[in-house]
Design a protein around this motif. Structure first.
Motif, PDB file in Angstrom:
ATOM      1  N   GLY A  74      30.074  51.057  42.435  1.00 10.69           N
ATOM      2  CA  GLY A  74      30.102  49.968  43.580  1.00 10.69           C
ATOM      3  C   GLY A  74      29.536  48.834  42.752  1.00 10.69           C
ATOM      4  N   VAL A  75      28.748  48.695  41.761  1.00  6.25           N
ATOM      5  CA  VAL A  75      28.286  47.339  41.173  1.00  6.25           C
ATOM      6  C   VAL A  75      29.375  46.838  40.487  1.00  6.25           C
ATOM      7  N   LEU A  76      30.287  47.743  39.707  1.00 13.27           N
ATOM      8  CA  LEU A  76      31.464  47.241  39.098  1.00 13.27           C
ATOM      9  C   LEU A  76      32.338  46.598  40.471  1.00 13.27           C
ATOM     10  N   VAL A  77      32.714  46.960  41.366  1.00 10.51           N
ATOM     11  CA  VAL A  77      33.593  46.486  42.362  1.00 10.51           C
ATOM     12  C   VAL A  77      32.986  45.273  42.782  1.00 10.51           C
ATOM     13  N   LEU A  78      31.653  45.179  42.977  1.00 12.71           N
ATOM     14  CA  LEU A  78      31.256  44.214  43.694  1.00 12.71           C
ATOM     15  C   LEU A  78      31.216  42.901  42.980  1.00 12.71           C
ATOM     16  N   PHE A  79      30.963  43.005  41.389  1.00 12.40           N
ATOM     17  CA  PHE A  79      31.005  41.780  40.472  1.00 12.40           C
ATOM     18  C   PHE A  79      32.260  41.659  40.137  1.00 12.40           C
ATOM     19  N   GLY A  80      33.446  42.603  40.431  1.00 14.90           N
ATOM     20  CA  GLY A  80      34.798  42.377  40.022  1.00 14.90           C
ATOM     21  C   GLY A  80      35.421  41.471  40.970  1.00 14.90           C
ATOM     22  N   GLY A  81      34.883  41.909  42.421  1.00 11.12           N
ATOM     23  CA  GLY A  81      35.408  40.871  43.522  1.00 11.12           C
ATOM     24  C   GLY A  81      34.693  39.444  43.448  1.00 11.12           C
ATOM     25  N   LEU A  82      33.479  39.324  42.923  1.00 10.30           N
ATOM     26  CA  LEU A  82      32.801  38.109  42.791  1.00 10.30           C
ATOM     27  C   LEU A  82      33.543  37.400  41.762  1.00 10.30           C
ATOM     28  N   LEU A  83      34.065  38.030  40.613  1.00 15.11           N
ATOM     29  CA  LEU A  83      34.555  37.344  39.530  1.00 15.11           C
ATOM     30  C   LEU A  83      35.930  36.778  40.046  1.00 15.11           C
ATOM     31  N   LEU A  84      36.513  37.458  40.804  1.00 16.31           N
ATOM     32  CA  LEU A  84      37.933  36.913  41.537  1.00 16.31           C
ATOM     33  C   LEU A  84      37.646  35.834  42.132  1.00 16.31           C
ATOM     34  N   ILE A  85      36.575  35.835  43.472  1.00 11.82           N
ATOM     35  CA  ILE A  85      36.349  34.832  44.167  1.00 11.82           C
ATOM     36  C   ILE A  85      35.684  33.705  43.276  1.00 11.82           C
ATOM     37  N   THR A  86      35.192  33.876  42.259  1.00 10.74           N
ATOM     38  CA  THR A  86      34.455  32.497  41.763  1.00 10.74           C
ATOM     39  C   THR A  86      35.388  32.030  40.536  1.00 10.74           C
ATOM     40  N   ALA A  87      36.176  32.606  40.127  1.00 13.56           N
ATOM     41  CA  ALA A  87      37.107  32.211  38.895  1.00 13.56           C
ATOM     42  C   ALA A  87      37.731  30.938  38.987  1.00 13.56           C
ATOM     43  N   ALA A  88      37.991  30.285  40.181  1.00 18.18           N
ATOM     44  CA  ALA A  88      38.450  28.851  40.045  1.00 18.18           C
ATOM     45  C   ALA A  88      37.551  27.891  40.606  1.00 18.18           C
ATOM     46  N   ASP A  89      36.633  28.087  41.303  1.00 18.20           N
ATOM     47  CA  ASP A  89      35.594  27.132  41.697  1.00 18.20           C
ATOM     48  C   ASP A  89      34.440  27.109  40.664  1.00 18.20           C
ATOM     49  N   THR A  90      33.825  28.068  39.994  1.00 17.59           N
ATOM     50  CA  THR A  90      32.731  27.916  39.303  1.00 17.59           C
ATOM     51  C   THR A  90      32.764  28.835  37.855  1.00 17.59           C
ATOM     52  N   PRO A  91      33.508  28.121  36.675  1.00 20.29           N
ATOM     53  CA  PRO A  91      33.907  28.963  35.802  1.00 20.29           C
ATOM     54  C   PRO A  91      32.664  29.797  34.818  1.00 20.29           C
ATOM     55  N   LEU A  92      31.510  29.078  35.100  1.00 26.21           N
ATOM     56  CA  LEU A  92      30.302  29.564  34.540  1.00 26.21           C
ATOM     57  C   LEU A  92      29.921  30.986  35.132  1.00 26.21           C
ATOM     58  N   ILE A  93      29.866  31.030  36.246  1.00 24.06           N
ATOM     59  CA  ILE A  93      29.548  31.986  37.181  1.00 24.06           C
ATOM     60  C   ILE A  93      30.547  33.139  36.833  1.00 24.06           C
ATOM     61  N   ALA A  94      31.797  32.548  37.216  1.00 21.09           N
ATOM     62  CA  ALA A  94      33.025  33.458  36.726  1.00 21.09           C
ATOM     63  C   ALA A  94      32.844  34.390  35.330  1.00 21.09           C
ATOM     64  N   LEU A  95      32.490  33.412  34.458  1.00 17.54           N
ATOM     65  CA  LEU A  95      32.105  34.046  32.939  1.00 17.54           C
ATOM     66  C   LEU A  95      31.040  35.149  32.920  1.00 17.54           C
ATOM     67  N   TRP A  96      30.004  34.764  33.664  1.00 19.61           N
ATOM     68  CA  TRP A  96      28.742  35.765  33.810  1.00 19.61           C
ATOM     69  C   TRP A  96      29.089  36.885  34.603  1.00 19.61           C
ATOM     70  N   ASN A  97      30.031  36.852  35.787  1.00 18.96           N
ATOM     71  CA  ASN A  97      30.616  38.093  36.427  1.00 18.96           C
ATOM     72  C   ASN A  97      31.524  38.937  35.414  1.00 18.96           C
ATOM     73  N   GLY A  98      32.167  38.159  34.612  1.00 17.79           N
ATOM     74  CA  GLY A  98      33.240  38.969  33.680  1.00 17.79           C
ATOM     75  C   GLY A  98      32.450  39.625  32.830  1.00 17.79           C
ATOM     76  N   LEU A  99      31.412  38.934  32.307  1.00 16.05           N
ATOM     77  CA  LEU A  99      30.495  39.705  31.190  1.00 16.05           C
ATOM     78  C   LEU A  99      29.961  40.996  31.942  1.00 16.05           C
ATOM     79  N   ILE A 100      29.455  40.938  33.157  1.00 19.37           N
ATOM     80  CA  ILE A 100      28.802  42.033  33.833  1.00 19.37           C
ATOM     81  C   ILE A 100      29.737  43.174  34.029  1.00 19.37           C
ATOM     82  N   VAL A 101      31.223  42.683  34.346  1.00 18.79           N
ATOM     83  CA  VAL A 101      32.087  43.867  34.693  1.00 18.79           C
ATOM     84  C   VAL A 101      32.267  44.613  33.334  1.00 18.79           C
ATOM     85  N   ILE A 102      32.414  43.829  32.239  1.00 17.73           N
ATOM     86  CA  ILE A 102      32.911  44.283  30.803  1.00 17.73           C
ATOM     87  C   ILE A 102      31.680  45.463  30.578  1.00 17.73           C
ATOM     88  N   ILE A 103      30.369  45.066  30.742  1.00 15.90           N
ATOM     89  CA  ILE A 103      29.153  46.041  30.547  1.00 15.90           C
ATOM     90  C   ILE A 103      29.028  47.177  31.292  1.00 15.90           C
TER      91      ILE A 103
END
Length: 107
Positions: free
Chosen positions: A23-52
């Motif tokens: 569920g955490v993976l799905v949550l932050f995967g969704g946040l990664l998709l939402i934030t990818a265009a607007d805030t690249p720093l948050i998207a990078l953080w969310n991508g790191l969390i998804v990988i971990i």
């Protein structure tokens, strides 16, 4: 290495924690998709969390099926995937929000 024997109750608890981690993976995967265009720093953080999170979930499931890790160690890793990564991810987002790089809904 000797095969481990896991009890039924332990297995159920393991898979419940594993699903929380998923569920955490799905949550932050969704946040990664939402934030990818607007805030690249948050998207990078969310991508790191998804990988971990994906790594930890794969690692715990792999060792569960091979039965090559003691139950206490395996429970530590799945609890880290379920709760530790979420706490780490949430605190990172809060820190970025305080610096002005955060992503807020409704602004």
């Amino acid at each position: 290495m000797e095969k481990q024997v896991y009890s039924i109750v332990w297995c159920i608890f393991f898979w419940l924690l594993w699903l929380v981690g998923l569920g955490v993976l799905v949550l932050f995967g969704g946040l990664l998709l939402i934030t990818a265009a607007d805030t690249p720093l948050i998207a990078l953080w969310n991508g790191l969390i998804v990988i971990i999170e994906a790594f930890l979930l794969f690692k715990t499931a792999y060792h569960f099926f091979r039965k090559d890790m003691p139950s206490s160690t395996l429970m530590f890793w799945v609890a880290l995937a379920a709760f530790g990564v979420f706490l780490l991810a949430s605190s990172g987002c809060a820190i970025l929000d305080k610096t002005g790089y955060g992503w807020t809904i409704g602004h």
